[in-house]
Design a protein around this motif. Structure first.
Motif: not given
Length: 942
Positions: A923, A926-927, A935, A938
């Motif tokens: 989690e 993915i930021k 990428k 996500r």
């Protein structure tokens, strides 16, 4: 009805577990064969279609040629029609020779050798000046121009900077009619018995002629004759000395340094080959590395005495010639074999390790007599080196235990002779080019043509075009990070396969059937598109492409998909659906269920917190790692991700694992450079589960590999009937004489040699394929003989042995990793890569874990279907839930989305990688905007 022109028709295929299937495969299309691991995909693609293609090819040879090749067995199939010439691009066919590199496999190195032989400029390794070469006519014109009106001596150099008295040479020169020589810069008359100081280095030239230069015709003619004579005696080099100034000047037909006179032979492609004596470094024979004896391995514990085994190769004292020599050396240097190695005099240590000769006398005070002793000892280190050079592989392997591999000091690992490294194109030697990664080499090649002279451009135009094409093919299959000097031994299965794919695209063949075995292994999602486009381009030029694959993207891009199942092993081997990817989704199969989203590998509701402890590795600089610090939190499942070539394997397999293995198990593999590691005390042991096969012979099977067969044999030996007959566990082994069938030597099959026809394997008529003799088979446990047990599947065996804990535990873990369908006695050679790795995993899982074990798995999803991955993750999660740590190097998003902690290495491959791009839970990852993994992840999580 389809014709043979547009399809390959397979009728009645029964190889391994295939159930007499008929299949029609469209030609000149991209066809994907998918299905569970062990369902029969490879049996259809490789063991049926490819095997028949190979057999037909060999059938075209003459009977005389076939007797040397050995013939291939016909696969168990009724008929195959419409078959083109077949090329299989498998994962296991790369050369293990240290002489094979990425450059030689792709043939780029061959073109580079040609480029350097024809278009390179040579430079002197002494002065760095550009080398020159002249024809005889040019030499004559230069002498006439430079020395007009001057008196000169023309000489032939015969000795350059070498020691010796040269009496025989002077006699030989005199016999040829010459009267003067120049020795060490001084011209002297030749006399009988003349010689020089043998311990000094000398330069000797023959005086060929002494003349005054003018432009008369007679003078020119004499000069030309003198040049020819000087060239003949001076090995195509001559020297001219101005009598007034005594200044020497060199001329050569070969390439030559104008100042020092050293010359190179005219370059040929062989001069740049490390596999040819003309180009290979004489010190390491073109390998680039040498094995040298390591003193610390010879004497690992200096506190031990020689008597107690201080010298590891020879062990504790025994009655042998070598220990008598040690006793003699001990007398000479006045020490005892009971003394610790650290207390022995240095001179004695030197003789023991490196040999020597010595004479000494010992006087006996009691008898009043003296005795002479001779020491003539080779030395332990020299003995090891002699064994290393022997032809016996077992002796070489033994010698290597006491040696270290080091880079050759003479060629600095470039593998080539000194002269070959001083030929340069645009200021770069061939060794510098092969060190570049493929991207860098491609960029250099693009700009090269503008930097060359007109002549060089004409010569090199076609060669550069070929190199550019081949480099582009490597870039197209995602191998941007490799360099041409990378040894093919160090390539992973997926990399080796993609290199062969690039080579095949380069060959531009048409009308061929290519069969590939999971080419996407080890490839990041980012590069997957490139690979699929390469396969599509192979198809578009007029080839048929069959790919055995589980990758979602590959299945969706295929023209035709064949799904084999429904399950694995005995429960597979049938075609459960075929058609376009869209048609596949409408069938009720496991593959369709995962593709259309009915089934999926679930993301855990919450990530594990771990036990709060961690291993911290600092300052990693191996290969392309850029001095990185990495934390591995314990009690979690860790995923190490990143594009291919980013440095994942260097970090985990080459740095972390060797450090941990040396710490817990005294492993000898040297880790890549790092500064420090903390936290090893929190772990009890480390286990590495890699992809190598579990056995190379048909006698190896899951029961023998997991050591279950040892327990089964002990069980059979304890049956009352066996005890009465005096049978021991060895009686129930098919590898040892006694209990096995001697007709087939425990193989169950007999080979009938047919000379000009393929060898035929027939069931042994004595034991009917049961491997054991009648007496052994009479011993039964619960009504089953040892042969019946070997033919049981894991599922059957788990129920059969449920009351024998030692056997039950091992078989249960094999069943739990999804291998319930294989038999205990299945030959290792018939197991797929994914199956072999899961048997290794099961072997480790069946050992009692400590709750503090660190497991390392390198791409465990190799060869696994979506359903197999789900089963595997269930097993790995059980391990972590018990407190262990599991570290997985992986590209598969189904695995990455379920781990607790991700370490993403990158951002690119090769020189563009080697840094930690992102770390944290999926989690958090993915930021991250700069991570390629983020990428793609996500899409899976959101």
């Amino acid at each position: 009805m389809t014709t043979f022109d547009d399809s390959i028709e397979v009728k009645g295929a029964r190889v391994h577990n295939l159930k007499n299937i008929d299949v029609s495969i469209p030609r000149e299309k991209l066809v994907v064969i998918t299905g569970l691991s062990g369902s029969g995909k490879s049996s259809l693609a490789f063991d049926t279609i490819y095997a028949e293609g190979q057999r037909r090819y060999i059938e075209t040879f003459s009977a005389y040629a076939r007797q040397f090749l050995g013939s291939l067995e016909r696969p168990d199939v009724d008929k195959i029609d419409g078959l083109s010439p077949v090329i299989a691009i498998e994962q296991k066919t790369t050369s293990k020779s240290p002489r094979s590199t990425v450059g030689t496999i792709t043939e780029i190195y061959d073109f580079l050798r040609l480029l350097f032989a024809r278009a390179a400029d040579a430079y002197s390794y002494e002065t760095g000046e550009k080398m020159v070469s002249y024809s005889d006519e040019q030499i004559k014109d230069l002498i006439l121009e430079s020395y007009n009106g001057k008196r000169i001596n023309i000489l032939s150099p015969v000795v350059r900077s070498r020691k010796g008295h040269y009496r025989e040479l002077f006699e030989q020169i005199a016999k040829q009619g010459f009267v003067k020589v120049r020795a060490d810069g001084e011209i002297v008359d030749l006399e009988k018995g003349m010689k020089l100081d043998r311990y000094k280095t000398h330069d000797i030239e023959i005086v060929i002629d002494r003349l005054k230069i003018d432009t008369s015709q007679d003078n020119e003619k004499r000069l030309m004759e003198s040049i020819n004579t000087a060239m003949y005696h001076g090995d195509d080099v001559l020297m001219v000395i101005d009598q007034d100034t005594n200044e020497p000047r060199y001329f050569s037909r070969n390439l030559m340094c104008p100042s020092s006179g050293i010359s190179y032979p005219n370059p040929e492609p062989n001069n740049f080959s490390f596999n040819s004596p003309k180009g290979a470094c004489p010190n390491c024979n073109g390998i680039g590395e040498l094995y040298v004896v390591n003193e610390r391995k010879l004497v690992p514990d200096t506190s031990l005495s020689i008597k107690n085994g201080a010298i590891a190769p020879h062990g504790p004292q025994k009655k042998s010639w070598i220990f008598k020599q040690f006793e003699t050396i001990a007398q000479r240097f006045d020490f005892s074999l009971n003394d610790a190695w650290s207390d022995i005099p240095e001179d004695a240590k030197h003789i023991i390790l490196y040999g020597g000769k010595d004479k000494f006398t010992v006087e006996s005070k009691l008898l009043g007599v003296s005795r002479d002793y001779n020491i003539d000892f080779e030395g332990v280190a020299n003995f090891i080196e002699t064994q290393y050079k022997s032809t016996s592989t077992s002796l070489v392997r033994w010698a290597k235990e006491y040696m270290d591999k080091i880079e050759c000091a003479e060629c600095n690992g470039s593998r080539l002779r000194k002269e070959s490294l001083y030929f340069k194109v645009d200021g770069k030697s061939i060794a510098e080019l092969v060190k570049m990664d493929i991207v860098e080499l491609g960029e250099w090649m693009e700009e090269l043509t503008q930097r060359l002279s007109k002549t060089q451009q004409q010569i090199a135009e076609e060669i550069i075009k070929e190199i550019k094409n081949r480099v582009q093919f490597l870039l197209d299959v995602g191998l941007t990070y490799l360099s041409l000097n990378r040894s093919s031994k160090s390539l992973s299965g997926g990399e080796a396969q993609r290199i062969r794919l690039a080579t095949q695209i380069g060959s531009q063949l048409v009308g061929v059937l290519y069969i590939l075995d999971e080419p996407s292994i080890g490839l990041h999602q980012r590069d997957n598109e490139k690979l699929i486009n390469s396969l599509v381009s192979l198809r578009d030029v007029g080839n048929s492409v069959i790919v055995v694959e589980h990758d979602k993207d590959m299945i969706e891009r295929a023209d035709h998909v064949i799904d084999i199942g429904p399950l694995a092993g005995k429960h597979g081997g049938e075609i459960i659906s075929e058609g376009t990817p869209k048609q596949l989704l409408q069938h009720n199969t496991l593959t369709a269920a995962y593709l259309n989203g009915q089934k999926e590998i679930e993301v855990p509701k919450e990530r594990r917190k771990g036990n709060g402890k961690k291993i911290v590795l600092k300052g990693c600089t191996g290969n392309n790692l850029k001095n990185i610090n990495v934390e591995f939190p314990l009690g979690k499942m860790i995923g190490v991700t990143g594009v291919s070539g980013s440095g994942k394997s260097t970090l985990v397999n080459e740095t972390l694992y060797p450090i941990m293995n040396a710490h817990y198990f005294n492993g000898v593999k040297k880790p890549m450079p790092y500064k420090s590691i903390k936290g090893l005390e929190h772990i009890d042991k480390v286990i590495d589960i890699n992809q190598s096969p579990i056995g190379r012979t048909p006698r190896s099977n899951p029961a023998t590999y997991t050591k279950t067969f040892d327990e089964i044999r002990k069980l059979f030996a304890q049956i009352p009937e066996a005890m009465i007959r005096g049978y021991k566990p060895g009686r129930f082994s098919f590898n040892v004489a006694g209990g096995r069938c001697e007709t087939c030597k425990g193989g169950g099959l007999r080979v009938i040699e047919m000379n000009f026809l393929p060898d035929v394997y027939v069931e042994c008529e004595t034991c009917q394929g049961k491997r054991f003799n009648r007496e052994t088979l009479e011993i039964r446990y619960k009504g089953k003989s040892i042969s019946d047990v070997l033919n049981m599947t894991m599922n059957e065996a788990v129920n059969f042995f449920e009351h024998i804990p030692k056997i039950y535990r091992k078989l249960k873990t094999i069943k739990d990793v999804g291998l319930g369908y294989i038999t205990l006695g299945q030959q290792s050679t018939t197991l797929s890569g994914g199956e072999a790795q899961r048997i290794k995993l099961a072997t480790e899982l069946s050992k009692r874990d400590t709750g503090n074990t660190f497991y390392i798995l390198d791409e465990p999803t190799t060869g696994l279907h979506f359903e197999d991955i789900r089963v595997l993750m269930k097993v790995l999660n059980k391990l972590v839930n018990k407190g262990n740590t599991v570290l997985i190097i992986e590209h598969n998003l189904d695995v990455i989305k379920t781990v607790d902690y991700i370490i993403d290495i990158g951002p690119e491959g090769g020189k563009g990688g080697g840094t930690v791009v992102a770390k944290g839970s999926p989690e958090q990852i993915i930021k991250n905007k700069s991570s390629y993994t983020a990428k793609f992840l996500r899409k899976e999580l959101l």
